[in-house]
Design an enzyme around this catalytic site. Sequence first.
Site, short mmCIF file in Angstrom:
data_model
loop_
_atom_site.label_atom_id
_atom_site.label_comp_id
_atom_site.label_asym_id
_atom_site.label_seq_id
_atom_site.Cartn_x
_atom_site.Cartn_y
_atom_site.Cartn_z
N GLY A 235 4.15 -21.46 -48.54
CA GLY A 235 3.35 -22.63 -48.21
C GLY A 235 2.14 -22.79 -49.10
O GLY A 235 1.93 -22.03 -50.05
N GLN A 236 1.31 -23.76 -48.75
CA GLN A 236 0.18 -24.12 -49.60
C GLN A 236 -0.82 -22.96 -49.73
O GLN A 236 -1.29 -22.66 -50.83
CB GLN A 236 -0.53 -25.35 -49.03
CG GLN A 236 -1.53 -25.98 -49.97
CD GLN A 236 -2.19 -27.22 -49.39
OE1 GLN A 236 -2.39 -27.31 -48.18
NE2 GLN A 236 -2.51 -28.18 -50.24
N TYR B 60 -0.54 -29.83 -32.95
CA TYR B 60 -1.00 -28.84 -33.92
C TYR B 60 -2.32 -28.22 -33.44
O TYR B 60 -2.48 -27.00 -33.42
CB TYR B 60 -1.20 -29.51 -35.27
CG TYR B 60 -1.78 -28.63 -36.35
CD1 TYR B 60 -1.08 -27.53 -36.83
CD2 TYR B 60 -3.04 -28.90 -36.90
CE1 TYR B 60 -1.61 -26.72 -37.84
CE2 TYR B 60 -3.57 -28.10 -37.89
CZ TYR B 60 -2.85 -27.01 -38.36
OH TYR B 60 -3.38 -26.22 -39.34
N ASP C 53 12.33 -15.47 -40.68
CA ASP C 53 12.05 -16.54 -39.73
C ASP C 53 11.13 -15.96 -38.66
O ASP C 53 11.53 -15.08 -37.90
CB ASP C 53 13.35 -17.04 -39.12
CG ASP C 53 13.16 -18.17 -38.10
OD1 ASP C 53 11.99 -18.48 -37.77
OD2 ASP C 53 14.16 -18.72 -37.62
N ASP D 70 9.33 -15.72 -46.33
CA ASP D 70 9.33 -17.14 -46.02
C ASP D 70 10.69 -17.51 -45.44
O ASP D 70 11.70 -16.85 -45.72
CB ASP D 70 9.05 -17.98 -47.27
CG ASP D 70 8.59 -19.39 -46.93
OD1 ASP D 70 7.37 -19.59 -46.78
OD2 ASP D 70 9.45 -20.28 -46.79
#
Length: 328
Positions: A11-12, A140, A51, A34
């Site tokens: 991810g970022q 979120y 996962d 990941d």
Amino acid sequence: MKRTLVIGAGGQVGTELVVALRALYGQENVLATDLSTDAAATLGGPFAPLDCTDGEALLAAVRRFRPHTVFHLAALLSVTGEQRPRLAYRVNLGGLVNVLEAARSERSAVFFPSSIASFGPSIPLDRVPQEAAQRPVTMYGITKAAGEMICDFYHLRFGVDTRGVRFPGLISHVAEPGGGTTDYAVDAFREAGGRGAYTCPLRPDTQLDMMYMPDAVRAVIELMEADPRRLAHRNAYNITAMQFTPRMLAAEMRRHLPHFRMDYRVDPLRQGIADSWPRRIDDSVAREEWGWKPEYDLAAMTAEMVANLRRRASASSDAPNPHPTVPR
């Protein structure tokens, strides 16, 4: 030498955190994991598919690698979480509990990133203190606020060394945006290298807390390296670096890219999420307890973003079917 396991490494945040951790601890001591195996080619070094919602597989990975610290970054972000709330609940909270159970079993420390989204619109949106009522209105934000409390529980009940920060919007030139409301800023820089214009989904006066990724990565490492005796709060420290609106960002970008244009077509979903978040948070507790201090403001971040995108465009111009270059 410390061994670390990064979950959601593609991810970022993970993409840049893995590089920094390997520079600090050695490549062989940092296992990147990941859900997507595509991340293996990008990250290089030790990699395993994982996962986080599979508790047995996660525990097996922790037992096999025996990390001192697990950096748990896997999550669905704000916009994606609103579109897929049940999946966000399962990944963001179910995955976190799996990580904490594995850490409890194997005596690993855990880093958990919370967010300014954990606050809601019912509080004053300027200078939000470290301890403030959290009534988020997005899935979120709900999962982040609950995650903070779950981390506190595992620390107080089981002695797990849990630590975390509340990230503001994060800006990076390395990884693709991941479905967050504040990703408009990243998209603006990327579009500047294509058509030289960007259509922003937020109102031009929407102010949000932001941070350049090198500051975010440094904050994560500094917190996990801090003396635990100094950490009265431990989980979910407010941290910030800069506050700006889309209009302010566009003006700063035009200092480097005079022909850049930002238009506006407000997306009600994204605007509603942004309006529920703080305009500015108070990070004085993080500064006091572990010495947090940002290095990048809007001007420094913009200059470096443009320079990096220009280097990328220049490098790609020699390849077949080159991408458009950033205007000079």
